[in-house]
Design a protein around this motif. Structure first.
Motif, short mmCIF file in Angstrom:
data_model
loop_
_atom_site.label_atom_id
_atom_site.label_comp_id
_atom_site.label_asym_id
_atom_site.label_seq_id
_atom_site.Cartn_x
_atom_site.Cartn_y
_atom_site.Cartn_z
N UNK A 1 -22.99 13.10 11.39
CA UNK A 1 -22.29 13.67 10.23
C UNK A 1 -22.69 15.10 9.93
N UNK A 2 -21.74 15.97 9.90
CA UNK A 2 -21.96 17.32 9.39
C UNK A 2 -20.60 17.95 9.14
N UNK A 3 -20.59 19.02 8.36
CA UNK A 3 -19.33 19.68 8.07
C UNK A 3 -19.14 20.92 8.93
N UNK A 4 -18.00 21.06 9.52
CA UNK A 4 -17.60 22.33 10.13
C UNK A 4 -16.08 22.31 10.21
N UNK A 5 -15.43 23.42 9.92
CA UNK A 5 -13.96 23.39 9.84
C UNK A 5 -13.27 22.93 11.11
N UNK A 6 -13.93 23.12 12.28
CA UNK A 6 -13.25 22.70 13.50
C UNK A 6 -13.46 21.22 13.80
N UNK A 7 -14.10 20.50 12.85
CA UNK A 7 -14.32 19.07 13.06
C UNK A 7 -13.75 18.31 11.86
N UNK A 8 -12.46 17.98 11.94
CA UNK A 8 -11.76 17.53 10.73
C UNK A 8 -12.26 16.20 10.16
N UNK B 1 -16.30 38.25 9.76
CA UNK B 1 -14.90 38.09 10.16
C UNK B 1 -13.98 38.23 8.94
N UNK B 2 -12.74 38.69 9.16
CA UNK B 2 -11.76 38.77 8.07
C UNK B 2 -11.21 37.38 7.76
N UNK B 3 -10.82 36.69 8.81
CA UNK B 3 -10.39 35.31 8.62
C UNK B 3 -10.56 34.55 9.94
N UNK B 4 -10.41 33.24 9.86
CA UNK B 4 -10.64 32.41 11.04
C UNK B 4 -9.44 31.49 11.27
N UNK B 5 -9.21 31.17 12.54
CA UNK B 5 -8.14 30.25 12.93
C UNK B 5 -8.78 29.03 13.58
N UNK B 6 -8.16 27.88 13.40
CA UNK B 6 -8.69 26.67 14.03
C UNK B 6 -7.61 26.03 14.88
N UNK B 7 -7.99 25.70 16.11
CA UNK B 7 -7.10 25.00 17.04
C UNK B 7 -7.71 23.63 17.30
#
Ligand code: ADP
Ligand code: MG
Ligand code: ZN
Length: 474
Positions: free
Chosen positions: A82-89, A141-147
């Motif tokens: 368990x941990x939080x990161x935006x690329x791990x929904x 960074x200005x902003x980030x994208x997630x794929x």
């Protein structure tokens, strides 16, 4: 090289994406390079209520890796990390914890050293973040994208023991491991596409002391970066300690351009991921029959294939040994062995495979083995110059025609004037009657001699050149 009296200690964690058709727990395609967020579904997006179903092919490949590394395949379980990161929904990664599918093992390196394997376990990949503006890192960074296409792609993480003592050795380990991953069919080994990613744990100690505090350099994605990062990091730690400092256990980032590592996060104490058993998956205990089936499907591993080919070389030069590695790495060793069996000079077969075949490696699968041999035999017989043979190979690879047809179409008639002269001389001696009739003006006999020359040169002589030679001797 570290100052005298110092030794570095390296343990590698290698993540490899498995070459399955679909992801680890859902039916989405496991494909690199697709339009972002097109290979996704409720499972790999972690939507509430979705349930994972284990991909049996991922288990097959994980077992293949384990068997190739002499691991013990053990009853295993899945855990949530368990941990939080935006690329791990899902906010957790399904991984294996205290009970991995592959326990222990080892990998022998070409230099004769043996590196122990602690474990090789299954887990799922995360999505991929791209940070825009600034340096490409999250900071600034200005902003980030997630794929999320990569989210849920099956991975095997292979953890070595802290057994390596130079950056060169660590690189050799990574290269050998990559060869095994490709040979088992588990991975395509494409580091530039992230199919194989490495974390290097590095510590230093004075020779004879126990293990020092390690730093972990994250996400190295080429053999060259791995080697450079380890050398930099070991130097940094020695300088730090010699200057009276203390190494902190931390996670570090490798900056390829600056050629240095820097702090990402400090590990004050072991990170607490609140691991617990994944309640939506059953335990995994491949039975003996399943293991035997995977074992039977494994071909020879690169080290063995290398040894087989090496045994066919006579006092190989350094260049030939390099070519040998390329050939084994690309899986062309069967082709080269076949050529050697057909009496092609081993050095020539190696050179053409490591250069011309390697340059069009994606086409070699469709190449008829006979075409490779035939081209090389023509070159060896002097019917083709080296340059012509290379051009013929290229053409054969591209269009699949027969080497002889290609050589004829290109008008390659590599018969030196000297050898033509010699052949005509021999024919005059062998056929005195025919020669006399030709000398007396019977032009039909020219055709006879051309036929004979063609036979002896397997059709590579130039008819006009033969006639010119005959006339000159009349
Ligand atoms: P973590 O999960 O925190 O990364 P592990 O116990 O799984 O920790 O170890 C990861 C890697 O670190 C292994 O490859 C191991 O060989 C290596 N390692 C452990 N101790 C050291 C050390 N003192 N120096 C170098 N490498 C080490
Ligand atoms: Mg780690
Ligand atoms: Zn999915």
């Amino acid at each position: 090289m570290l100052p005298a009296g110092w030794e570095m200690v390296i343990g590698l964690e290698v993540h490899t994406e498995l070459k399955t058709t679909t992801k680890m727990f859902c039916g989405c395609a496991n494909a690199f390079g697709a339009e972002p967020n097109t290979n996704i579904c409720p499972v790999c997006l972690g939507l509430p209520g979705s349930l994972p179903v284990l991909n049996v092919r991922a288990v097959d490949l994980a077992m293949a890796i384990g068997l190739a590394l002499h691991s013990t395949i053990a009853p295993s379980t899945f855990h949530r990390k368990n941990y939080f990161y935006p690329d791990m929904p899902k906010d957790f990664q399904i991984s294996q914890y205290d009970l991995p599918i592959n326990k222990g093992g080892y990998l022998d390196l070409p230099d004769g050293s043996r590196v122990s394997i602690e474990r090789a376990h299954l887990e799922e990949d995360t999505g991929k973040s791209t940070h825009l503006g600034g340096s490409g890192r999250l900071q600034g960074a200005d902003h980030s994208l997630v794929d999320y296409n990569r989210s849920g792609v099956p991975l095997v993480e292979i953890v070595s023991g802290p057994d390596m003592h130079s950056a060169v050795q660590a690189r050799a380990y990574a290269a050998a491991l990559r060869g095994i991953l490709i040979a088992t069919g588990a991975s395509d080994g494409r580091m530039e596409e992230g199919s194989m990613r490495m974390d290097a744990n590095v510590s230093v100690r004075r020779v004879g002391e126990g293990l020092g505090t390690r730093c972990e350099i994250k996400n190295l994605n080429s053999l060259r970066s791995l080697q450079r990062a380890i050398d930099f990091e070991a130097d940094r730690q020695v300088s730090l300690i010699e200057g009276g400092g203390v190494v902190r256990q931390e996670t570090r980032h490798w900056d390829e351009l600056r050629g240095e590592t820097s702090t990402m996060r400090v590990k004050e104490e072991a990170e607490d991921y609140r691991y617990f058993r994944e309640p939506d998956l059953v335990d995994l205990a491949p039975d003996a029959a399943w293991q035997a089936r995977i074992a039977a499907s494994l071909g020879a591993m690169p080290a063995e294939r290398r040894a087989i080919l090496l045994a066919r070389l006579i006092e190989p030069s350094a260049a030939q040994l390099d070519a040998l590695d390329v050939v084994v790495d690309l899986g062309f060793d069967e082709l080269v062995l076949g050529a050697i069996d057909a009496n092609v000079d081993p050095a020539l077969a190696l050179a053409r495979a490591a250069n011309e075949l390697a340059a069009s490696s994606e086409r070699v699968g469709a190449l008829a083995p006979g075409s490779f041999v035939e081209t090389l035999l023509m070159e060896q017989a002097g019917e083709l110059s080296a340059t012509q043979a290379k051009a013929v190979l290229l053409e054969v690879l591209e269009h699949g025609e027969s080497p002889r047809a290609v050589a004829a179409a290109k008008g390659y008639k590599q018969l030196s004037p000297d050898s033509l002269e010699a052949i005509v001389g021999e024919l005059i001696e062998a056929f005195p009657e025919e020669w006399t009739r030709y000398q007396e003006g019977d032009e039909k006999l020219a055709q006879f001699f051309i036929g004979q020359v063609m036979q002896r040169t397997r059709g590579q002589a130039n008819g006009k050149a033969v006639v010119a030679e005959l006339r000159a001797r009349r």
